[in-house]
Design a protein around this motif. Structure first.
Motif, PDB file in Angstrom:
ATOM      1  N   ALA A  23      -4.042   2.903  -2.410  1.00  0.00           N
ATOM      2  CA  ALA A  23      -5.366   3.494  -2.258  1.00  0.00           C
ATOM      3  C   ALA A  23      -6.454   2.431  -2.137  1.00  0.00           C
ATOM      4  O   ALA A  23      -7.380   2.559  -1.328  1.00  0.00           O
ATOM      5  CB  ALA A  23      -5.663   4.413  -3.444  1.00  0.00           C
ATOM      6  N   ALA A  24      -6.346   1.375  -2.937  1.00  0.00           N
ATOM      7  CA  ALA A  24      -7.403   0.355  -2.963  1.00  0.00           C
ATOM      8  C   ALA A  24      -7.242  -0.701  -1.886  1.00  0.00           C
ATOM      9  O   ALA A  24      -8.244  -1.251  -1.398  1.00  0.00           O
ATOM     10  CB  ALA A  24      -7.430  -0.311  -4.340  1.00  0.00           C
ATOM     11  N   HIS A  25      -5.991  -0.990  -1.498  1.00  0.00           N
ATOM     12  CA  HIS A  25      -5.757  -2.108  -0.587  1.00  0.00           C
ATOM     13  C   HIS A  25      -4.844  -1.756   0.579  1.00  0.00           C
ATOM     14  O   HIS A  25      -4.364  -2.653   1.276  1.00  0.00           O
ATOM     15  CB  HIS A  25      -5.135  -3.283  -1.359  1.00  0.00           C
ATOM     16  CG  HIS A  25      -5.946  -3.714  -2.546  1.00  0.00           C
ATOM     17  ND1 HIS A  25      -7.152  -4.374  -2.432  1.00  0.00           N
ATOM     18  CD2 HIS A  25      -5.732  -3.543  -3.888  1.00  0.00           C
ATOM     19  CE1 HIS A  25      -7.644  -4.621  -3.648  1.00  0.00           C
ATOM     20  NE2 HIS A  25      -6.800  -4.108  -4.537  1.00  0.00           N
ATOM     21  N   GLY A  26      -4.600  -0.479   0.813  1.00  0.00           N
ATOM     22  CA  GLY A  26      -3.648  -0.081   1.852  1.00  0.00           C
ATOM     23  C   GLY A  26      -4.060  -0.458   3.252  1.00  0.00           C
ATOM     24  O   GLY A  26      -3.214  -0.555   4.144  1.00  0.00           O
ATOM     25  N   ASP A  27      -5.357  -0.647   3.461  1.00  0.00           N
ATOM     26  CA  ASP A  27      -5.831  -0.988   4.803  1.00  0.00           C
ATOM     27  C   ASP A  27      -5.876  -2.495   5.039  1.00  0.00           C
ATOM     28  O   ASP A  27      -6.226  -2.934   6.142  1.00  0.00           O
ATOM     29  CB  ASP A  27      -7.229  -0.395   5.033  1.00  0.00           C
ATOM     30  CG  ASP A  27      -7.200   1.129   5.104  1.00  0.00           C
ATOM     31  OD1 ASP A  27      -6.166   1.667   5.535  1.00  0.00           O
ATOM     32  OD2 ASP A  27      -8.195   1.754   4.712  1.00  0.00           O
ATOM     33  N   THR A  28      -5.578  -3.293   4.032  1.00  0.00           N
ATOM     34  CA  THR A  28      -5.584  -4.736   4.228  1.00  0.00           C
ATOM     35  C   THR A  28      -4.361  -5.167   5.019  1.00  0.00           C
ATOM     36  O   THR A  28      -3.342  -4.479   5.059  1.00  0.00           O
ATOM     37  CB  THR A  28      -5.608  -5.457   2.870  1.00  0.00           C
ATOM     38  OG1 THR A  28      -4.434  -5.100   2.138  1.00  0.00           O
ATOM     39  CG2 THR A  28      -6.842  -5.059   2.074  1.00  0.00           C
ATOM     40  N   GLY A  29      -4.445  -6.339   5.639  1.00  0.00           N
ATOM     41  CA  GLY A  29      -3.411  -6.768   6.572  1.00  0.00           C
ATOM     42  C   GLY A  29      -2.029  -6.867   5.968  1.00  0.00           C
ATOM     43  O   GLY A  29      -1.056  -6.333   6.506  1.00  0.00           O
ATOM     44  N   LEU A  30      -1.894  -7.519   4.794  1.00  0.00           N
ATOM     45  CA  LEU A  30      -0.582  -7.751   4.212  1.00  0.00           C
ATOM     46  C   LEU A  30       0.061  -6.439   3.765  1.00  0.00           C
ATOM     47  O   LEU A  30       1.221  -6.161   4.096  1.00  0.00           O
ATOM     48  CB  LEU A  30      -0.704  -8.704   3.022  1.00  0.00           C
ATOM     49  CG  LEU A  30       0.597  -9.003   2.266  1.00  0.00           C
ATOM     50  CD1 LEU A  30       1.622  -9.639   3.191  1.00  0.00           C
ATOM     51  CD2 LEU A  30       0.321  -9.894   1.060  1.00  0.00           C
ATOM     52  N   VAL A  31      -0.680  -5.618   3.027  1.00  0.00           N
ATOM     53  CA  VAL A  31      -0.121  -4.356   2.542  1.00  0.00           C
ATOM     54  C   VAL A  31       0.189  -3.431   3.705  1.00  0.00           C
ATOM     55  O   VAL A  31       1.234  -2.765   3.742  1.00  0.00           O
ATOM     56  CB  VAL A  31      -1.092  -3.686   1.545  1.00  0.00           C
ATOM     57  CG1 VAL A  31      -0.554  -2.328   1.098  1.00  0.00           C
ATOM     58  CG2 VAL A  31      -1.323  -4.582   0.338  1.00  0.00           C
ATOM     59  N   GLY A  32      -0.716  -3.402   4.693  1.00  0.00           N
ATOM     60  CA  GLY A  32      -0.465  -2.565   5.867  1.00  0.00           C
ATOM     61  C   GLY A  32       0.778  -2.991   6.623  1.00  0.00           C
ATOM     62  O   GLY A  32       1.538  -2.147   7.122  1.00  0.00           O
ATOM     63  N   ALA A  33       1.011  -4.297   6.707  1.00  0.00           N
ATOM     64  CA  ALA A  33       2.205  -4.793   7.395  1.00  0.00           C
ATOM     65  C   ALA A  33       3.477  -4.371   6.666  1.00  0.00           C
ATOM     66  O   ALA A  33       4.474  -3.993   7.297  1.00  0.00           O
ATOM     67  CB  ALA A  33       2.142  -6.316   7.505  1.00  0.00           C
ATOM     68  N   LEU A  34       3.453  -4.424   5.339  1.00  0.00           N
ATOM     69  CA  LEU A  34       4.613  -3.978   4.566  1.00  0.00           C
ATOM     70  C   LEU A  34       4.907  -2.503   4.828  1.00  0.00           C
ATOM     71  O   LEU A  34       6.055  -2.105   5.031  1.00  0.00           O
ATOM     72  CB  LEU A  34       4.379  -4.215   3.079  1.00  0.00           C
ATOM     73  CG  LEU A  34       4.274  -5.688   2.633  1.00  0.00           C
ATOM     74  CD1 LEU A  34       3.887  -5.766   1.161  1.00  0.00           C
ATOM     75  CD2 LEU A  34       5.594  -6.409   2.865  1.00  0.00           C
ATOM     76  N   ALA A  63       1.144   2.345 -10.374  1.00  0.00           N
ATOM     77  CA  ALA A  63       0.597   1.052  -9.955  1.00  0.00           C
ATOM     78  C   ALA A  63       0.630   0.905  -8.435  1.00  0.00           C
ATOM     79  O   ALA A  63      -0.344   0.442  -7.817  1.00  0.00           O
ATOM     80  CB  ALA A  63       1.369  -0.084 -10.623  1.00  0.00           C
ATOM     81  N   LEU A  64       1.736   1.302  -7.813  1.00  0.00           N
ATOM     82  CA  LEU A  64       1.841   1.205  -6.359  1.00  0.00           C
ATOM     83  C   LEU A  64       0.862   2.140  -5.658  1.00  0.00           C
ATOM     84  O   LEU A  64       0.330   1.806  -4.590  1.00  0.00           O
ATOM     85  CB  LEU A  64       3.272   1.513  -5.923  1.00  0.00           C
ATOM     86  CG  LEU A  64       4.349   0.523  -6.363  1.00  0.00           C
ATOM     87  CD1 LEU A  64       5.734   1.013  -5.951  1.00  0.00           C
ATOM     88  CD2 LEU A  64       4.082  -0.862  -5.786  1.00  0.00           C
ATOM     89  N   SER A  65       0.616   3.302  -6.250  1.00  0.00           N
ATOM     90  CA  SER A  65      -0.352   4.237  -5.665  1.00  0.00           C
ATOM     91  C   SER A  65      -1.748   3.624  -5.663  1.00  0.00           C
ATOM     92  O   SER A  65      -2.505   3.769  -4.689  1.00  0.00           O
ATOM     93  CB  SER A  65      -0.354   5.555  -6.445  1.00  0.00           C
ATOM     94  OG  SER A  65       0.911   6.176  -6.412  1.00  0.00           O
ATOM     95  N   TRP A  66      -2.112   2.939  -6.757  1.00  0.00           N
ATOM     96  CA  TRP A  66      -3.418   2.289  -6.810  1.00  0.00           C
ATOM     97  C   TRP A  66      -3.519   1.195  -5.744  1.00  0.00           C
ATOM     98  O   TRP A  66      -4.546   1.064  -5.069  1.00  0.00           O
ATOM     99  CB  TRP A  66      -3.647   1.691  -8.196  1.00  0.00           C
ATOM    100  CG  TRP A  66      -4.950   0.941  -8.263  1.00  0.00           C
ATOM    101  CD1 TRP A  66      -6.193   1.466  -8.462  1.00  0.00           C
ATOM    102  CD2 TRP A  66      -5.122  -0.472  -8.085  1.00  0.00           C
ATOM    103  NE1 TRP A  66      -7.139   0.464  -8.419  1.00  0.00           N
ATOM    104  CE2 TRP A  66      -6.510  -0.724  -8.182  1.00  0.00           C
ATOM    105  CE3 TRP A  66      -4.248  -1.527  -7.844  1.00  0.00           C
ATOM    106  CZ2 TRP A  66      -7.040  -2.009  -8.065  1.00  0.00           C
ATOM    107  CZ3 TRP A  66      -4.766  -2.810  -7.725  1.00  0.00           C
ATOM    108  CH2 TRP A  66      -6.145  -3.050  -7.841  1.00  0.00           C
ATOM    109  N   ILE A  67      -2.459   0.420  -5.577  1.00  0.00           N
ATOM    110  CA  ILE A  67      -2.470  -0.624  -4.547  1.00  0.00           C
ATOM    111  C   ILE A  67      -2.653  -0.005  -3.169  1.00  0.00           C
ATOM    112  O   ILE A  67      -3.442  -0.490  -2.341  1.00  0.00           O
ATOM    113  CB  ILE A  67      -1.170  -1.447  -4.609  1.00  0.00           C
ATOM    114  CG1 ILE A  67      -1.110  -2.252  -5.906  1.00  0.00           C
ATOM    115  CG2 ILE A  67      -1.052  -2.369  -3.397  1.00  0.00           C
ATOM    116  CD1 ILE A  67       0.212  -2.954  -6.130  1.00  0.00           C
TER     117      ILE A  67
END
Length: 438
Positions: free
Chosen positions: A107-118, A101-105
């Motif tokens: 891959a799909a959303h890693g460049d978004t601001g919140l996920v990238g900040a984490l 599940a984390l791998s999908w997040i």
């Protein structure tokens, strides 16, 4: 006098225990082994202390995650083949599903601001985790000049000469084994054998059967079939790329993973990033960060790499489906040899752990692994703390601050790894919120 073993539990209770352990086994192999010691030896008394320690020594002789293999051995000892499959499988399955599940997040959303900040906060914490691992392992392993020299040679071989990781580990094993065989115990002292002790506590090795070649060949043949059939089916159904590379790389890694996931990660990263081009260096670091947050063995980071191999090379499949297939194939070929090692060697456990050549080879590999993990720390540290490209001075100062605080928490305060990772994630989020408010 040790307490007598408890009666064998019901198979249902046995399965529930391993499922619960798989869901809560944070903290790396040391924490996982301590949890099994407390529950299985001290409280439930499903296995006695002597057998537990001998099994642990045996698993440390093997490539692969020793905690998962210890679980497999205990399951085998209690319920035979089905017990080993259940214990070893449930030790891995919950963490594998969480990491999927984390791998999908990522891959799909890693460049978004919140996920990238984490991720920006977790990465420096991971650098600190590796530095702490080098420190702890070095203090325990590097007991003499030969061990220090072996660690230094391993580091230079990888960092400067760029020699293949399997070659470095293989040379270390040969040097340690030859040294022990000729009576030069540069890396490890010999184990006591039967009749060496005055109190009669030594193990009588003649009590165990000698290894049967026919049995070992049968298990090896079965393992080959279990590997070839699903891998062949995937290749026939979906073509060669990236599935052939996934099967080849992670099968090879399963046989050379001495010293834990940190030791083999530079090799996997080099192959996955530079040779196959499945993911970027930044994504590889993200994968290690995610693997630190999940229960189960850290070698599950290979599953993340397999997911990205499928996601970025989906062929006729959707990226999500290809990523899931890549993750499943990676996990399967990574852990299949772990079961083979246990089922093949468990009946001859005492003979193997008291083999002086094997002990010398393992001790030399352990010394080399310190240098290997140091190489990984330098590789990640350069990417996170001294990166190329456009990075503000403030973000670099923040990264160094997170790393140093995490290192202090690990080495001086004894904070658990998953809490350090969570703290890094929170710090990354705070930094992003502060930057957006300016």
């Amino acid at each position: 006098m040790s307490a007598s073993p408890s009666p064998l539990p019901s198979f249902g209770a046995f399965c529930l225990y391993w499922l619960r352990l798989g869901l809560t086994s944070f903290g790396g192999p040391a924490g996982q082994i301590a949890m099994m010691q407390t529950e299985l030896v001290d409280r439930r008394r499903w296995i006695d202390q002597t057998r537990f320690l001998h099994a642990l020594n045996f698993c440390m002789l093997l490539p692969g995650p020793e905690a998962q293999q210890l679980a497999t051995y205990i399951g085998w000892r209690m319920y035979g083949l089905r017990g080993g499959l259940v214990a070893g499988g449930l030790f891995v399955l919950p963490g594998a599903l969480v990491l999927l599940a984390l791998s999908w997040i990522a891959a799909a959303h890693g460049d978004t601001g919140l996920v990238g900040a984490l991720f920006d906060g977790i990465k420096p914490a991971v650098v600190a985790i590796i530095a702490a691992a080098v420190w702890r392992l070095g203090r325990r392993t590097l007991k003499g000049p030969a061990a220090v020299a072996m660690a230094g040679a391993a580091f230079l071989s990888l960092a400067l000469l760029h020699l293949p990781f399997p070659l470095v580990i293989g040379v270390a094993a040969v040097i340690g084994g030859v040294a022990a065989r000729t009576g030069r115990h540069w890396f490890a002292h010999p184990h006591p054998v039967a009749d060496d002790s005055d109190d009669g506590s030594a193990i009588d090795l003649t009590a165990e059967p000698a290894p049967k070649v026919s049995r070992l060949l049968t298990l090896l043949g079965l393992c080959v079939v279990l590997w070839a059939v699903p891998v062949g089916a995937v290749l026939l159904a979906f073509g060669a790329d990236p599935w052939r590379g996934i099967a080849a790389l992670f099968t090879k890694a399963a046989f050379i993973t001495f010293g834990g996931a940190y030791a083999v990660l530079p090799y996997i990263a080099g192959q996955a990033v530079d040779t196959y081009g499945w993911l970027s260096p930044r994504e590889m670091i993200d994968g290690l960060a995610l693997a630190e947050t999940t229960p189960g063995p850290l070698i599950l980071v290979t599953q993340y790499v397999g997911f990205f191999a499928g996601w970025n090379r989906p062929g006729a499949l959707s990226p999500a489906l290809a990523g899931t297939l890549g993750a499943a194939l990676t996990t399967y070929v990574t852990f299949l040899p772990c079961f083979l090692f246990i089922f093949a060697g468990a009946p001859y456990l005492e003979r193997l752990i008291h083999n002086r050549l094997a002990a010398g080879a393992l001790a030399a590999i352990a010394a080399a692994v310190v240098g290997v993990i140091l190489n990984l720390g330098v590789y990640l540290g350069m990417a996170v703390l001294l990166p190329d490209g456009q990075h503000s001075a403030g973000s670099l100062i923040w990264a160094w601050t997170i790393m140093l605080c995490a290192l202090y928490a690990l080495t001086r305060r004894g904070v658990a790894i998953h809490w350090v990772v969570a703290g890094g994630a929170a710090a990354g989020l705070i930094q992003a919120l502060a930057a957006s408010s300016l």
